[in-house]
Enzyme design. Structure first.
Site: not given
Ligand code: IPE
Ligand code: IPE
Ligand code: MG
Length: 241
Positions: A19, A67
């Site tokens: 993340d 996502n």
């Molecule tokens: C979790 O991260 C999913 C992945 C790392 C693929 P998210 O960024 O989607 O999670 P939330 O929305 O902060 O809970």
């Molecule tokens: C994790 O990084 C990757 C995916 C969920 C695909 P994020 O895209 O969630 O990055 P933040 O949490 O918005 O910084």
């Molecule tokens: Mg995230």
């Protein structure tokens, strides 16, 4: 330091919620996809660090069932990144002894991507040095629901006696049925939640929530997290021996 953790108590299976890509990019004045590309480039280093750390199974969360709520631009960019990543990395993964598997519901992914996933699984199916599992369109509740549906179908077809159904039965229907449960789940970016990742399998996992954003997660950071894990005392509901 970290590499001495190649000890008998090293985690066999580490799962990572990668993340923070978006925030990492935005803090540099770049679009979110720039962060996803930087994040993807980190994966090889982390996979390559596994054997020295005593980690046999690595599972990474690449895209969740939630996502899809992101903008069409971000979702399309991620799907294109996954296609490019698989195409570009396939040879190196094979040559380095990495066995790749995918978990999650593939049906919603485009056909080209599904084909690339199938081909990479086949290409690496005889490898055994590191088992890399990529969670793509994965959600823990969705996985349990899909498993339950197939189990119910087998019960209805008379293949499974409902009286014999227990946790192990259900686990055999999960996407992860060939994997051991994770010993350690790491989440980067400072968020302390599991976001629907490996809900069933992580019942007794240790968790480590670290502030590092995924694109900054180096082999050294990984080694330090593993070293911390090795000092923990896992009791599984019992008492210290
Ligand atoms: C979790 O991260 C999913 C992945 C790392 C693929 P998210 O960024 O989607 O999670 P939330 O929305 O902060 O809970
Ligand atoms: C994790 O990084 C990757 C995916 C969920 C695909 P994020 O895209 O969630 O990055 P933040 O949490 O918005 O910084
Ligand atoms: Mg995230």
């Amino acid at each position: 330091m970290a590499l001495d953790s190649h000890a008998k108590n090293a985690p066999e299976h580490v799962a990572i919620i990668m993340d923070g890509n978006g925030r990492w990019a935005q803090s540099r004045g770049k679009p979110r996809l720039f962060g996803h590309h930087a994040g993807a480039r980190r994966v090889r280093e982390v996979v390559e660090a596994c054997p020295d750390l005593g980690v046999k199974y690595l599972t990474i969360f690449a895209f969740s069932t939630e996502n899809w709520k992101r903008t069409q631009v971000e979702v399309a960019g991620l799907m294109s990144l996954f296609r490019r990543y698989i195409t570009k990395e396939a040879r190196a993964l094979k040559d380095e002894g990495v066995r790749v598997r995918f978990i999650g519901d593939r049906v919603r992914l485009d056909h080209k991507l599904q084909t690339l996933m199938d081909e990479l699984e086949q290409l690496t199916e005889h490898n055994d040095r590191v088992h890399l599992t990529i969670a793509l369109n994965y959600g823990g509740r969705d996985e349990v629901a899909r498993a339950t549906k197939r189990l119910a179908q087998d019960v209805a077809a008379g293949k499974v006696d409902p009286e014999t159904v227990d946790g192990e039965t259900l686990a055999r229907y999960l996407d992860t049925h060939v994997l051991p449960d994770p010993d350690l789940v790491i989440r980067t970016s400072g968020e302390a939640r599991i976001s629907n990742f490996l809900l069933w399998q992580s019942a007794y996992a240790e968790y480590e929530f670290i502030d590092t954003m995924w694109p900054d997660f180096s082999a050294e950071v990984f080694g330090n997290v593993i070293a911390g894990y090795c000092k923990r005392d896992r009791r599984y509901g019992g008492v210290r021996a």
